[in-house]
Design an enzyme around this catalytic site. Structure first.
Site, PDB file in Angstrom:
ATOM      1  N   TYR A 169       8.987   5.343  -6.106  1.00 27.79           N
ATOM      2  CA  TYR A 169       9.965   6.362  -5.700  1.00 27.79           C
ATOM      3  C   TYR A 169      11.408   5.858  -5.730  1.00 27.79           C
ATOM      4  CZ  TYR A 169       9.723   4.285  -0.948  1.00 27.79           C
ATOM      5  OH  TYR A 169       9.742   3.439   0.123  1.00 27.79           O
ATOM      6  N   GLU A 170      11.570   4.535  -5.869  1.00 23.21           N
ATOM      7  CA  GLU A 170      12.927   3.997  -5.989  1.00 23.21           C
ATOM      8  C   GLU A 170      13.485   4.215  -7.394  1.00 23.21           C
ATOM      9  OE1 GLU A 170      13.526   0.009  -3.990  1.00 23.21           O
ATOM     10  OE2 GLU A 170      11.358   0.185  -3.855  1.00 23.21           O
ATOM     11  N   ASN A 173       1.638   6.440  11.477  1.00 26.29           N
ATOM     12  CA  ASN A 173       1.824   7.823  11.942  1.00 26.29           C
ATOM     13  C   ASN A 173       0.612   8.652  11.548  1.00 26.29           C
ATOM     14  OD1 ASN A 173       3.272   7.346   9.159  1.00 26.29           O
ATOM     15  ND2 ASN A 173       2.601   9.492   9.152  1.00 26.29           N
ATOM     16  N   HIS A 199       8.908   0.092  -4.980  1.00 26.74           N
ATOM     17  CA  HIS A 199       8.199   1.383  -4.995  1.00 26.74           C
ATOM     18  C   HIS A 199       8.577   2.215  -6.214  1.00 26.74           C
ATOM     19  CE1 HIS A 199       8.250   0.286  -0.703  1.00 26.74           C
ATOM     20  NE2 HIS A 199       7.104   0.927  -0.632  1.00 26.74           N
ATOM     21  N   SER A 205       6.354  -1.984   4.047  1.00 30.70           N
ATOM     22  CA  SER A 205       7.480  -1.515   4.871  1.00 30.70           C
ATOM     23  C   SER A 205       7.389  -1.985   6.318  1.00 30.70           C
ATOM     24  CB  SER A 205       7.514   0.019   4.900  1.00 30.70           C
ATOM     25  OG  SER A 205       7.609   0.540   3.612  1.00 30.70           O
ATOM     26  N   ALA A 258       2.242   0.359   4.872  1.00 26.04           N
ATOM     27  CA  ALA A 258       2.320   1.316   5.974  1.00 26.04           C
ATOM     28  C   ALA A 258       1.714   2.617   5.460  1.00 26.04           C
ATOM     29  CB  ALA A 258       3.777   1.517   6.375  1.00 26.04           C
ATOM     30  N   HIS A 278      11.125   7.781   8.234  1.00 27.18           N
ATOM     31  CA  HIS A 278      11.024   6.391   7.749  1.00 27.18           C
ATOM     32  C   HIS A 278      11.331   5.416   8.891  1.00 27.18           C
ATOM     33  CE1 HIS A 278      10.808   3.223   4.826  1.00 27.18           C
ATOM     34  NE2 HIS A 278      12.059   2.834   5.038  1.00 27.18           N
ATOM     35  N   HIS A 315      13.004  -3.353   3.509  1.00 31.07           N
ATOM     36  CA  HIS A 315      12.472  -4.177   2.434  1.00 31.07           C
ATOM     37  C   HIS A 315      13.532  -5.181   1.999  1.00 31.07           C
ATOM     38  CE1 HIS A 315       8.667  -2.200   1.469  1.00 31.07           C
ATOM     39  NE2 HIS A 315       9.249  -1.179   2.059  1.00 31.07           N
ATOM     40  N   MET A 337       2.651   5.336  -0.305  1.00 32.96           N
ATOM     41  CA  MET A 337       3.397   5.446  -1.571  1.00 32.96           C
ATOM     42  C   MET A 337       3.418   4.130  -2.341  1.00 32.96           C
ATOM     43  SD  MET A 337       6.567   7.586   0.006  1.00 32.96           S
ATOM     44  CE  MET A 337       6.288   8.979   1.114  1.00 32.96           C
ATOM     45  N   SER A 338       2.392   3.319  -2.167  1.00 33.03           N
ATOM     46  CA  SER A 338       2.417   1.996  -2.813  1.00 33.03           C
ATOM     47  C   SER A 338       1.008   1.496  -3.104  1.00 33.03           C
ATOM     48  CB  SER A 338       3.138   1.007  -1.885  1.00 33.03           C
ATOM     49  OG  SER A 338       2.368   0.770  -0.725  1.00 33.03           O
TER      50      SER A 338
END
Ligand code: HPA
Length: 268
Positions: A84-85, A232, A82, A29, A112, A243, A60, A208-209
Site C-alpha cells: 500500500y506504500e 483490534n 507494504h 507495525s 499486526a 493506525h 516502521h 496488509m502484509s
C-alpha cells in the site's frame, strides 16, 4: 537480473558485518523493539543498501539489524515494506532474497492483524497456519531467478516450527491460538461487508502484509514461522480503530511476541 542486484546488496551488508545469520525476522507495525535486544549488532538503514526501498509508514523504522539474539545469529528487518506504500511486490520481497543469500534457513514473519474470528481479542497472539492471498497480486509474477513460478503452496508455514512455538508459548503461559490470515492490499481498512465475507471463506484475521514475503520465502525453500498480533477487532465486529491504536496495542503485545520468538530461537 535479480542475481546481480542481490549480490550487490549482499556485498554491501557483508562489508558492514561479517556474519552468516541462520534466522531472518521481519518485524511488523509497532513490533520493532525486539531488534534492540540483538547483541554485537550492526544496524544498516535500508536507504544505504543497494536496491532496498525505505518504509514510509509511521511505526516502521527501516533498518536491517544483524547480530546475535538468544544465542542465534540473526538478521532482522525493523520496518516492513507494504504494497500500500506504492512499492511493487518485487521491491517488498527483495530483502527476503537478500536474507536468503546471507545464509538464513528460517524466516520469522510477524504482523499486526485485525480479528475476524470472534474468539480473538486485541492483545492475542496467533500462529499463522495458512493464508488466503486476497491482495490481487502475486510476487511470483515475472522472473524470479531460478525459482519455479508454479510453486506448490500446500505447506507454506512450517508445521514443525508451529509446534515448537506452541509448546514454548505454553511454557511461558502465553495463549497462542492458530488461524488463517487473509492479506488485503490496503491501505484502507475493510468494510463490515468485506469482513463478513472473509469470515465466511474461512479467514480468522486480516492484515496488509506477510503473504508476499511468505510466498517468496517458500520459493527459496525457507522454513517459515508466522506470528500475528491481534491489535483490534475487524470492521463491524468491534469499535472503530485507527493506525495509532494498532501501533499502541502492537507495542504492548510485542513483549509476549518477543518472549515466544526468543524461546523458539533457542530450540531451533
Ligand atoms: N485490517 C487490516 N489490517 C490490519 C488491521 C485490520 O483490521 N489491523 C491491523 N492491521
Amino acid at each position: 537480473m535479480i542475481r546481480t542486484k542481490i549480490e550487490q546488496a549482499l556485498k554491501m551488508i557483508q562489508m558492514k558485518k561479517e556474519i552468516k545469520p541462520e534466522v531472518g525476522i521481519i518485524l511488523g507495525s509497532g513490533l520493532g523493539v525486539l531488534a534492540e535486544e540483538v547483541e554485537n549488532k550492526a544496524v544498516i538503514p535500508f536507504m544505504e543498501i543497494p536496491y532496498f526501498v525505505s518504509s514510509t509508514v509511521e511505526g516502521h523504522e527501516g533498518v536491517l539489524v544483524l547480530g546475535t539474539l538468544a544465542g542465534k545469529d540473526v538478521v532482522i528487518m525493523r520496518g516492513r515494506l507494504h504494497y500500500y506504500e506504492g512499492y511493487s511486490l518485487d521491491e517488498i520481497t527483495f530483502p527476503v532474497q537478500v536474507m536468503k543469500a546471507l545464509g538464513i534457513r528460517t524466516l520469522v514473519l510477524t504482523n499486526a492483524s485485525g480479528a475476524i474470528n470472534p474468539s480473538y481479542e486485541p492483545g492475542d497472539l496467533v500462529l499463522i497456519k495458512d493464508h488466503i492471498n486476497f491482495m490481487g497480486v502475486n510476487p511470483m509474477r515475472a522472473d524470479k531467478g531460478e525459482s519455479d513460478n508454479f510453486l506448490d503452496l500446500t505447506n507454506v508455514y512450517s508445521a514443525a516450527l508451529g509446534k515448537i512455538a506452541k509448546s514454548e508459548a505454553k511454557k511461558l503461559k502465553i495463549k497462542l491460538q492458530d488461524g488463517i490470515y487473509i492479506a488485503v492490499s490496503g491501505p484502507t481498512y475493510e468494510t463490515p461487508a468485506e469482513i463478513q465475507f472473509f469470515n465466511k471463506i474461512g479467514a480468522d484475521m486480516v492484515g496488509m502484509s506477510t503473504v508476499p514475503e511468505a510466498i517468496i520465502a517458500r520459493s527459496l525453500g525457507l522454513e517459515i514461522l508466522g506470528l500475528a498480533c491481534i491489535t483490534n477487532k475487524a470492521a463491524g465486529i468491534g469499535a472503530r480503530h485507527t493506525h495509532q491504536t494498532t501501533l499502541a496495542v502492537a507495542q504492548k503485545i510485542s513483549y509476549n511476541l518477543n518472549r515466544v520468538i526468543k524461546n523458539v530461537l533457542k530450540k531451533i
